[in-house]
Design a protein around this motif. Sequence first.
Motif, PDB file in Angstrom:
ATOM      1  N   ALA B  67       0.832  -1.196   0.000  1.00 47.08           N
ATOM      2  CA  ALA B  67       0.000   0.000   0.000  1.00 47.08           C
ATOM      3  C   ALA B  67       0.874   1.255   0.000  1.00 47.08           C
ATOM      4  O   ALA B  67       0.545   2.252  -0.637  1.00 47.08           O
ATOM      5  CB  ALA B  67      -0.918  -0.002   1.221  1.00 47.08           C
ATOM      6  N   GLN B  68       2.005   1.190   0.688  1.00 46.85           N
ATOM      7  CA  GLN B  68       2.903   2.353   0.728  1.00 46.85           C
ATOM      8  C   GLN B  68       3.501   2.626  -0.644  1.00 46.85           C
ATOM      9  O   GLN B  68       3.545   3.770  -1.090  1.00 46.85           O
ATOM     10  CB  GLN B  68       4.023   2.101   1.731  1.00 46.85           C
ATOM     11  CG  GLN B  68       3.519   2.083   3.148  1.00 46.85           C
ATOM     12  CD  GLN B  68       4.650   2.191   4.141  1.00 46.85           C
ATOM     13  OE1 GLN B  68       5.749   1.758   3.877  1.00 46.85           O
ATOM     14  NE2 GLN B  68       4.359   2.763   5.289  1.00 46.85           N
ATOM     15  N   ILE B  69       3.974   1.554  -1.276  1.00 46.38           N
ATOM     16  CA  ILE B  69       4.575   1.720  -2.603  1.00 46.38           C
ATOM     17  C   ILE B  69       3.548   2.353  -3.551  1.00 46.38           C
ATOM     18  O   ILE B  69       3.843   3.325  -4.255  1.00 46.38           O
ATOM     19  CB  ILE B  69       5.052   0.360  -3.155  1.00 46.38           C
ATOM     20  CG1 ILE B  69       6.182  -0.177  -2.270  1.00 46.38           C
ATOM     21  CG2 ILE B  69       5.505   0.476  -4.600  1.00 46.38           C
ATOM     22  CD1 ILE B  69       6.608  -1.582  -2.600  1.00 46.38           C
ATOM     23  N   ASP B  70       2.312   1.814  -3.529  1.00 46.65           N
ATOM     24  CA  ASP B  70       1.263   2.319  -4.413  1.00 46.65           C
ATOM     25  C   ASP B  70       0.926   3.775  -4.092  1.00 46.65           C
ATOM     26  O   ASP B  70       0.705   4.582  -4.996  1.00 46.65           O
ATOM     27  CB  ASP B  70       0.000   1.455  -4.280  1.00 46.65           C
ATOM     28  CG  ASP B  70       0.224   0.067  -4.828  1.00 46.65           C
ATOM     29  OD1 ASP B  70       1.232  -0.114  -5.548  1.00 46.65           O
ATOM     30  OD2 ASP B  70      -0.584  -0.839  -4.535  1.00 46.65           O
ATOM     31  N   ASP B 125      20.343  12.346  11.935  1.00 55.93           N
ATOM     32  CA  ASP B 125      21.545  13.192  11.958  1.00 55.93           C
ATOM     33  C   ASP B 125      21.909  13.670  10.561  1.00 55.93           C
ATOM     34  O   ASP B 125      22.518  14.716  10.384  1.00 55.93           O
ATOM     35  CB  ASP B 125      22.724  12.426  12.564  1.00 55.93           C
ATOM     36  CG  ASP B 125      22.510  12.147  14.046  1.00 55.93           C
ATOM     37  OD1 ASP B 125      21.594  12.780  14.632  1.00 55.93           O
ATOM     38  OD2 ASP B 125      23.218  11.300  14.603  1.00 55.93           O
ATOM     39  N   ALA B 126      21.561  12.859   9.534  1.00 61.46           N
ATOM     40  CA  ALA B 126      21.845  13.247   8.151  1.00 61.46           C
ATOM     41  C   ALA B 126      20.713  14.090   7.571  1.00 61.46           C
ATOM     42  O   ALA B 126      20.613  14.242   6.352  1.00 61.46           O
ATOM     43  CB  ALA B 126      22.066  11.992   7.307  1.00 61.46           C
ATOM     44  N   SER B 127      19.848  14.612   8.452  1.00 61.51           N
ATOM     45  CA  SER B 127      18.718  15.476   8.060  1.00 61.51           C
ATOM     46  C   SER B 127      17.714  14.799   7.142  1.00 61.51           C
ATOM     47  O   SER B 127      17.101  15.447   6.310  1.00 61.51           O
ATOM     48  CB  SER B 127      19.199  16.762   7.390  1.00 61.51           C
ATOM     49  OG  SER B 127      20.245  17.342   8.096  1.00 61.51           O
ATOM     50  N   ILE B 128      17.563  13.475   7.254  1.00 59.42           N
ATOM     51  CA  ILE B 128      16.510  12.783   6.505  1.00 59.42           C
ATOM     52  C   ILE B 128      15.365  12.517   7.488  1.00 59.42           C
ATOM     53  O   ILE B 128      15.579  11.900   8.525  1.00 59.42           O
ATOM     54  CB  ILE B 128      17.017  11.437   5.942  1.00 59.42           C
ATOM     55  CG1 ILE B 128      18.234  11.671   5.060  1.00 59.42           C
ATOM     56  CG2 ILE B 128      15.906  10.722   5.174  1.00 59.42           C
ATOM     57  CD1 ILE B 128      18.972  10.395   4.705  1.00 59.42           C
ATOM     58  N   PRO B 129      14.153  13.020   7.185  1.00 58.63           N
ATOM     59  CA  PRO B 129      13.037  12.762   8.095  1.00 58.63           C
ATOM     60  C   PRO B 129      12.715  11.261   8.145  1.00 58.63           C
ATOM     61  O   PRO B 129      12.670  10.611   7.106  1.00 58.63           O
ATOM     62  CB  PRO B 129      11.868  13.540   7.481  1.00 58.63           C
ATOM     63  CG  PRO B 129      12.426  14.348   6.372  1.00 58.63           C
ATOM     64  CD  PRO B 129      13.761  13.793   6.005  1.00 58.63           C
ATOM     65  N   VAL B 130      12.524  10.744   9.353  1.00 58.06           N
ATOM     66  CA  VAL B 130      12.192   9.327   9.517  1.00 58.06           C
ATOM     67  C   VAL B 130      10.780   9.214  10.072  1.00 58.06           C
ATOM     68  O   VAL B 130      10.442   9.874  11.056  1.00 58.06           O
ATOM     69  CB  VAL B 130      13.175   8.651  10.496  1.00 58.06           C
ATOM     70  CG1 VAL B 130      12.761   7.208  10.754  1.00 58.06           C
ATOM     71  CG2 VAL B 130      14.587   8.716   9.961  1.00 58.06           C
ATOM     72  N   LEU B 131       9.941   8.407   9.411  1.00 56.22           N
ATOM     73  CA  LEU B 131       8.621   8.082   9.929  1.00 56.22           C
ATOM     74  C   LEU B 131       8.569   6.572  10.104  1.00 56.22           C
ATOM     75  O   LEU B 131       9.309   5.843   9.435  1.00 56.22           O
ATOM     76  CB  LEU B 131       7.507   8.550   8.981  1.00 56.22           C
ATOM     77  CG  LEU B 131       7.236  10.062   8.988  1.00 56.22           C
ATOM     78  CD1 LEU B 131       8.206  10.771   8.075  1.00 56.22           C
ATOM     79  CD2 LEU B 131       5.807  10.352   8.583  1.00 56.22           C
ATOM     80  N   ALA B 296       0.600   6.435   6.544  1.00 57.14           N
ATOM     81  CA  ALA B 296       2.000   6.801   6.786  1.00 57.14           C
ATOM     82  C   ALA B 296       2.547   7.624   5.630  1.00 57.14           C
ATOM     83  O   ALA B 296       3.236   8.627   5.833  1.00 57.14           O
ATOM     84  CB  ALA B 296       2.838   5.547   6.996  1.00 57.14           C
ATOM     85  N   ILE B 297       2.222   7.214   4.397  1.00 54.63           N
ATOM     86  CA  ILE B 297       2.728   7.953   3.235  1.00 54.63           C
ATOM     87  C   ILE B 297       2.069   9.330   3.127  1.00 54.63           C
ATOM     88  O   ILE B 297       2.723  10.323   2.801  1.00 54.63           O
ATOM     89  CB  ILE B 297       2.501   7.134   1.934  1.00 54.63           C
ATOM     90  CG1 ILE B 297       3.281   5.824   1.993  1.00 54.63           C
ATOM     91  CG2 ILE B 297       2.885   7.951   0.713  1.00 54.63           C
ATOM     92  CD1 ILE B 297       4.780   5.991   2.169  1.00 54.63           C
ATOM     93  N   ARG B 298       0.776   9.403   3.433  1.00 56.67           N
ATOM     94  CA  ARG B 298       0.115  10.724   3.414  1.00 56.67           C
ATOM     95  C   ARG B 298       0.734  11.626   4.484  1.00 56.67           C
ATOM     96  O   ARG B 298       0.861  12.834   4.286  1.00 56.67           O
ATOM     97  CB  ARG B 298      -1.403  10.562   3.625  1.00 56.67           C
ATOM     98  CG  ARG B 298      -2.106  10.004   2.383  1.00 56.67           C
ATOM     99  CD  ARG B 298      -3.603  10.255   2.415  1.00 56.67           C
ATOM    100  NE  ARG B 298      -4.286   9.430   3.393  1.00 56.67           N
ATOM    101  CZ  ARG B 298      -4.751   8.210   3.135  1.00 56.67           C
ATOM    102  NH1 ARG B 298      -4.598   7.674   1.928  1.00 56.67           N
ATOM    103  NH2 ARG B 298      -5.365   7.525   4.075  1.00 56.67           N
ATOM    104  N   THR B 313      -0.112   8.523  14.847  1.00 57.74           N
ATOM    105  CA  THR B 313      -1.374   8.555  14.134  1.00 57.74           C
ATOM    106  C   THR B 313      -2.009   7.185  14.295  1.00 57.74           C
ATOM    107  O   THR B 313      -1.394   6.177  13.942  1.00 57.74           O
ATOM    108  CB  THR B 313      -1.151   8.830  12.632  1.00 57.74           C
ATOM    109  OG1 THR B 313      -0.370  10.025  12.512  1.00 57.74           O
ATOM    110  CG2 THR B 313      -2.470   9.004  11.912  1.00 57.74           C
ATOM    111  N   TYR B 314      -3.204   7.153  14.871  1.00 57.61           N
ATOM    112  CA  TYR B 314      -3.850   5.854  15.095  1.00 57.61           C
ATOM    113  C   TYR B 314      -4.849   5.542  14.001  1.00 57.61           C
ATOM    114  O   TYR B 314      -5.676   6.370  13.646  1.00 57.61           O
ATOM    115  CB  TYR B 314      -4.558   5.831  16.455  1.00 57.61           C
ATOM    116  CG  TYR B 314      -3.602   5.926  17.608  1.00 57.61           C
ATOM    117  CD1 TYR B 314      -2.544   5.025  17.721  1.00 57.61           C
ATOM    118  CD2 TYR B 314      -3.734   6.910  18.571  1.00 57.61           C
ATOM    119  CE1 TYR B 314      -1.648   5.112  18.766  1.00 57.61           C
ATOM    120  CE2 TYR B 314      -2.847   7.003  19.629  1.00 57.61           C
ATOM    121  CZ  TYR B 314      -1.799   6.106  19.722  1.00 57.61           C
ATOM    122  OH  TYR B 314      -0.914   6.186  20.744  1.00 57.61           O
ATOM    123  N   VAL B 315      -4.757   4.328  13.479  1.00 57.61           N
ATOM    124  CA  VAL B 315      -5.752   3.836  12.526  1.00 57.61           C
ATOM    125  C   VAL B 315      -6.593   2.823  13.301  1.00 57.61           C
ATOM    126  O   VAL B 315      -6.039   1.936  13.958  1.00 57.61           O
ATOM    127  CB  VAL B 315      -5.062   3.182  11.317  1.00 57.61           C
ATOM    128  CG1 VAL B 315      -6.075   2.546  10.396  1.00 57.61           C
ATOM    129  CG2 VAL B 315      -4.228   4.216  10.570  1.00 57.61           C
TER     130      VAL B 315
END
Lengths: 339, 335
Positions: B67-70, B125-131, B296-298, B313-315
């Motif tokens: 679902a994330q890839i799509d 630390d490399a300034s990449i946002p992580v979710l 998560a992707i949204r 975020t709760y589903v």
Amino acid sequence: MSADVQFASLPENSTTKASPASGKLAAAALRFGSLLAFAAILVIFAATAPYFLTVGNIGNVLGQSAISGVLAIGLTIVLIAGGSNVVTGGIDLSLAANMGLSAAVYATLIQLGFSDVVATAAALATGLAIGIVNALAIVFAGIVPLLATLAVMNVVAGLELVLTQNTVLPASTDLLTALSSSDGFGIPILAYVLIGFTIIATAIVQFTPLGLRLYAVGEFPEAARAAGLPLKSLVVGAFVASGFCGGIAGILSVAYLSGSTTGSGEMLLPVVVTALLGSVFSRRLVPTIGGTLISTLFVGFLINGFQLLNLPSTLVSGVQGLLILIVVSATTLLRKREI
Amino acid sequence: MTKGQTTGLGRRDILKLTAVAGTALAASTILSKTAAAADDALSLKGKRIAISATGTDHYFDLQAYNAQIDEVKRLGGTPIAVDAGRNDGKLVSQLQTLIAQKPDAIVQILGTLSVIDPWLKKARDASIPVLTVDVGSTNSINNTTSDNWGIGKDLALQLVSDIGGEGNVIVFNGFYGVTPCAIRYDQLVNVVKYFPKVKIIQPELRDVIPNTVQDAFAQITAILNKYPEKGSIKAIWSAWDIPQLGATQALTAAGRTEIRTYGVDGSPEVLQLVADPNSPAGADAAQQPAEIGRTAIRNVAKLLSGQTLPRETYVPALLANKSNIADVVKKLGIG
């Protein structure tokens, strides 16, 4: 047994002897061909995969290859001393399980509040002990290495399960943090560990009389015996050295994965493949420490490049399998011809 | 391997399952379309979004991963999706390489916290946002997950109520290092604390990956031999529903259908067992993995457009039991 094979193939040999040059050419093609293939793959990745040619990425691959590299080099020592016939020659199937148990011992001791020094010593002792058991089973009980180390592998994997209850044991210490960090250029410390370890192993195996004797024992055991070499001690030494490598890899694995985790057994096949593939990167098509390092990096760059190109990582194991098949059959055929 | 012999899954059941899966797929597409209408303004155009899955061998993981890839593609972004096949070494290597690839965001699905956290920190630390999905970490900006406190409490209360507030319970607790499993387990212990006649049998069992079903089957069969009297065990609890599947099969095979099994995730094959009045499957807390993945992707898109995200975020998840299974399946859109 090898004598039978030679007699049986004598008439065939005499016909092929007519053109020894072609055999040499084929060997050269295989020898340099494999290096050329490696170089070509690197060039392709460098041209097509973004970030491939950055210092950080190359450092990453070196660091990611450290654990499998140390294990594969351990296995290479066994291959050298035991002969590289896959079935009757030297093999150590307990290496991956050894790494898992050594890592579990390390993480357990850290959790119990012991220092890095104690945990390191215990992990290395675990590796050595496994190596000694292997050596005893093979040299003194006379069990074929394939079976002996398979049995030891199961015992060791079982011990790991008992110790960890099949759970992840987190461990965090100064030594582990230092090992898993990177230097100012973004090169992981594990990359330096791999290079340092390879240099030491190469120095011992390729440039000392001891190393030469290991090759003699593996390739021409009868001649080595006639020359008065201590056959048993050398083979024992090789398996103990391999076990020691398992212990070192265990410590690296604890650093890399911030603890001991399950599933160490999955390392076994890639490590065997890497060590066998190593032969093709050596001048005489025999197992060498340098060849094994190149082969480790080859596999590492392959996986890395596939991810950078956004290709499914599942392809990598297929490519690896295909390579080993080509390489082993090619070396076997060429060896026969050279004799 | 033992599956065919032990479950008594007939060809008709398999057909049913296929039908369930098919409708699930259809329903989820409809769901995603309605959700899409709500978040029309979101876009990931020109963004490279890394999706790192611990494994995709389980219904939940696979649904969330795909679902994330799509969803990344639908929003116009480029997914960089890697699957570690439940190998921690591979997982860490992939994260390391992802960090070097400098994507616009990394979404990590599950994983043992102690293993992945140092690398999530390096990404930060490399300034990449992580979710993250289903793994709370101080290094992740937002964690999309089911409300595992709610799931754990509901499941535990259902269990205690079903066994009349007393009896022995067998627990699978092999993945306490995985945050959602830990929360669910802790909630079970919290609830049981107030029902002094409910006892968790020691030692607790360890569920394993891979071969989860076969292993759970073997472990439960062994336990049943140890407690041969009916009533000596009332229920079997596991933090997810694949061990529950093996346990349920073992109970059926041994004729000990008086024991009830409890699990989490809403894997179609387990929901099917809950729906079967003769099966010992008592309840399964059904999550909506595909919706979790899309959410998560949204969230990534919202973050990159400058919005602030909540910590979690709760589903919604729904507890399916013997009496409400028809409703739940309808609500989940897989009935």
